[in-house]
Design a protein around this motif. Structure first.
Motif, PDB file in Angstrom:
ATOM      1  N   SER A   1       9.094  14.978  -7.723  1.00 20.74           N
ATOM      2  CA  SER A   1       8.442  14.137  -8.722  1.00 20.74           C
ATOM      3  C   SER A   1       6.986  13.867  -8.375  1.00 20.74           C
ATOM      4  N   THR A   2       6.186  13.623  -9.422  1.00 27.20           N
ATOM      5  CA  THR A   2       4.820  13.144  -9.225  1.00 27.20           C
ATOM      6  C   THR A   2       4.709  11.667  -9.610  1.00 27.20           C
ATOM      7  N   ASP A   3       5.860  11.027  -9.850  1.00 31.11           N
ATOM      8  CA  ASP A   3       5.865   9.604 -10.207  1.00 31.11           C
ATOM      9  C   ASP A   3       5.744   8.746  -8.952  1.00 31.11           C
ATOM     10  N   ILE A   4       4.843   7.784  -9.004  1.00 35.20           N
ATOM     11  CA  ILE A   4       4.596   6.888  -7.875  1.00 35.20           C
ATOM     12  C   ILE A   4       4.983   5.465  -8.264  1.00 35.20           C
ATOM     13  N   ASP A   5       5.705   4.797  -7.394  1.00 39.39           N
ATOM     14  CA  ASP A   5       6.131   3.419  -7.633  1.00 39.39           C
ATOM     15  C   ASP A   5       4.893   2.528  -7.796  1.00 39.39           C
ATOM     16  N   PRO A   6       4.709   1.922  -8.976  1.00 48.19           N
ATOM     17  CA  PRO A   6       3.507   1.095  -9.180  1.00 48.19           C
ATOM     18  C   PRO A   6       3.448  -0.128  -8.281  1.00 48.19           C
ATOM     19  N   ASP A   7       4.593  -0.550  -7.743  1.00 47.71           N
ATOM     20  CA  ASP A   7       4.628  -1.721  -6.872  1.00 47.71           C
ATOM     21  C   ASP A   7       4.884  -1.351  -5.415  1.00 47.71           C
ATOM     22  N   GLY A   8       4.807  -0.062  -5.100  1.00 48.69           N
ATOM     23  CA  GLY A   8       5.117   0.389  -3.755  1.00 48.69           C
ATOM     24  C   GLY A   8       3.956   0.243  -2.787  1.00 48.69           C
ATOM     25  N   LEU A   9       4.232   0.582  -1.540  1.00 51.94           N
ATOM     26  CA  LEU A   9       3.234   0.427  -0.483  1.00 51.94           C
ATOM     27  C   LEU A   9       2.043   1.363  -0.660  1.00 51.94           C
ATOM     28  N   LEU A  10       2.263   2.540  -1.236  1.00 52.50           N
ATOM     29  CA  LEU A  10       1.159   3.474  -1.398  1.00 52.50           C
ATOM     30  C   LEU A  10       0.066   2.879  -2.266  1.00 52.50           C
ATOM     31  N   ARG A  11       0.450   2.399  -3.441  1.00 52.52           N
ATOM     32  CA  ARG A  11      -0.556   1.828  -4.343  1.00 52.52           C
ATOM     33  C   ARG A  11      -1.044   0.461  -3.868  1.00 52.52           C
ATOM     34  N   ARG A  12      -0.278  -0.198  -3.039  1.00 49.55           N
ATOM     35  CA  ARG A  12      -0.723  -1.488  -2.535  1.00 49.55           C
ATOM     36  C   ARG A  12      -1.823  -1.332  -1.486  1.00 49.55           C
ATOM     37  N   TYR A  13      -1.744  -0.260  -0.687  1.00 51.17           N
ATOM     38  CA  TYR A  13      -2.644  -0.173   0.460  1.00 51.17           C
ATOM     39  C   TYR A  13      -3.582   1.027   0.497  1.00 51.17           C
ATOM     40  N   LEU A  14      -3.337   2.071  -0.292  1.00 45.86           N
ATOM     41  CA  LEU A  14      -4.226   3.227  -0.231  1.00 45.86           C
ATOM     42  C   LEU A  14      -5.633   2.873  -0.713  1.00 45.86           C
ATOM     43  N   GLY A  15      -5.731   1.982  -1.692  1.00 46.05           N
ATOM     44  CA  GLY A  15      -7.029   1.545  -2.201  1.00 46.05           C
ATOM     45  C   GLY A  15      -7.634   0.393  -1.424  1.00 46.05           C
ATOM     46  N   ASP A  16      -6.947  -0.023  -0.368  1.00 46.00           N
ATOM     47  CA  ASP A  16      -7.421  -1.109   0.491  1.00 46.00           C
ATOM     48  C   ASP A  16      -8.587  -0.597   1.340  1.00 46.00           C
ATOM     49  N   ARG A  17      -9.631  -1.391   1.463  1.00 46.76           N
ATOM     50  CA  ARG A  17     -10.802  -0.988   2.243  1.00 46.76           C
ATOM     51  C   ARG A  17     -10.448  -0.645   3.685  1.00 46.76           C
ATOM     52  N   ARG A  18      -9.396  -1.265   4.193  1.00 43.68           N
ATOM     53  CA  ARG A  18      -9.004  -1.015   5.568  1.00 43.68           C
ATOM     54  C   ARG A  18      -8.531   0.419   5.783  1.00 43.68           C
ATOM     55  N   PHE A  19      -8.025   1.061   4.725  1.00 49.18           N
ATOM     56  CA  PHE A  19      -7.680   2.478   4.850  1.00 49.18           C
ATOM     57  C   PHE A  19      -8.938   3.297   5.120  1.00 49.18           C
ATOM     58  N   LEU A  20     -10.014   2.990   4.411  1.00 45.17           N
ATOM     59  CA  LEU A  20     -11.272   3.701   4.642  1.00 45.17           C
ATOM     60  C   LEU A  20     -11.775   3.454   6.059  1.00 45.17           C
TER      61      LEU A  20
ATOM     62  N   ALA B   1      -9.288 -10.140   4.789  1.00 48.68           N
ATOM     63  CA  ALA B   1      -8.284  -9.847   3.767  1.00 48.68           C
ATOM     64  C   ALA B   1      -7.620 -11.120   3.258  1.00 48.68           C
ATOM     65  N   ALA B   2      -7.410 -12.082   4.157  1.00 47.26           N
ATOM     66  CA  ALA B   2      -6.766 -13.336   3.752  1.00 47.26           C
ATOM     67  C   ALA B   2      -7.659 -14.137   2.812  1.00 47.26           C
ATOM     68  N   LEU B   3      -8.984 -14.019   2.978  1.00 49.14           N
ATOM     69  CA  LEU B   3      -9.914 -14.760   2.127  1.00 49.14           C
ATOM     70  C   LEU B   3     -10.134 -14.100   0.778  1.00 49.14           C
ATOM     71  N   SER B   4      -9.886 -12.793   0.708  1.00 47.78           N
ATOM     72  CA  SER B   4     -10.117 -12.058  -0.529  1.00 47.78           C
ATOM     73  C   SER B   4      -8.855 -12.051  -1.368  1.00 47.78           C
ATOM     74  N   ARG B   5      -8.992 -12.420  -2.613  1.00 50.62           N
ATOM     75  CA  ARG B   5      -7.842 -12.415  -3.521  1.00 50.62           C
ATOM     76  C   ARG B   5      -7.895 -11.231  -4.487  1.00 50.62           C
TER      77      ARG B   5
END
Length: 244
Positions: free
Chosen positions: A3-22, A232-236
């Motif tokens: 599948s190419t379907d990604i869980d919209p509430d999963g860890l991938l979408r929660r953290y891949l766009g997180d600045r800390r990944f960069l 991260a805790a200060l940023s909402r």
């Protein structure tokens, strides 16, 4: 794993766009520059002497593909079809070769898991399987054959370790980027302390590049992680690809 379907509430979408990944990307790039073909392919970059400017141009699209359900695979093919040649070991390469593409993707998967466990929280076995399943769907969005992609996290971890130890080598073209990996001078990675970068390096990169991670490096990484957790805790604001 088809599948190419990604869980919209999963860890991938929660953290891949997180600045800390960069910020953790030196781990992935450190392995990539030890792959003879990937290091050789840098000669085709718009910025062949500025590694992190190259990554600033390429990585956001890969991240976007995990969030955007539009088929963007044609962009991947057009952007890589001309990247081919001979590496420093005298072997021909093409960047669309599935084995090569899968390894580069795998370095991002490894870095994402490391980032979450370092900057956020430990992952359970179930977390890893769920995250890896979504990473497989993310990979398939590239439009590259997944014939060698392991089906489970355990299979991936074993394959990745074996591949790193069998395929990675120091080469002249790879060594040209060693200092830029360890002391980034462009993009957001330039703000990561050198000691923290060293502490994030994959064990195989540490071994091949003769990097001794000291107790001081580990303490520096720990302090840096605490600072990033506080930020991260200060940023909402939720992670968003448009901010990359």
């Amino acid at each position: 794993m088809y599948s190419t379907d990604i869980d919209p509430d999963g860890l991938l979408r929660r953290y891949l766009g997180d600045r800390r990944f960069l910020l953790a990307l030196p781990r992935a790039v450190g392995l990539q520059m030890l792959h003879p073909a990937i290091a050789a392919g840098m000669e085709h970059s718009r910025t062949p002497r500025r590694l992190w400017l190259h990554k600033r141009h390429t990585v956001p699209l890969l991240i976007r593909m995990a969030y955007d359900d539009t088929d963007l695979s044609s962009i991947i093919r057009r952007g890589h079809e001309h990247i081919k040649g001979v590496d420093d070991l005298g072997r021909r390469y093409h960047s669309l070769n599935p084995d090569l593409f899968q390894f580069q993707h795998a370095t991002y998967v490894d870095t994402l898991v490391t980032m979450i466990e370092t900057f956020v929280r430990p992952l359970t076995a179930g977390d890893r399987e769920d995250l890896y399943r979504d990473c497989g769907a993310w990979y398939r969005r590239y439009g590259i054959s997944d014939r060698g992609l392991p089906d489970t996290w355990a299979g991936f971890a074993a394959w990745f370790d074996d591949t790193c130890r069998a395929v990675l080598h120091r080469t002249a073209r790879g060594d040209a980027y060693r200092d830029q990996v360890l002391r980034p001078r462009d993009w957001v990675q330039r703000r990561v302390p050198t000691r923290a970068v060293r502490g994030l390096m994959h064990p195989v990169a540490q071994e091949l590049w003769d990097i001794e991670v000291t107790a001081g490096d580990r303490r520096a990484l720990h302090r840096y992680v605490l600072r990033r957790k506080a930020v991260a805790a200060l940023s909402r604001r939720p992670p968003a690809v448009v901010r990359l």
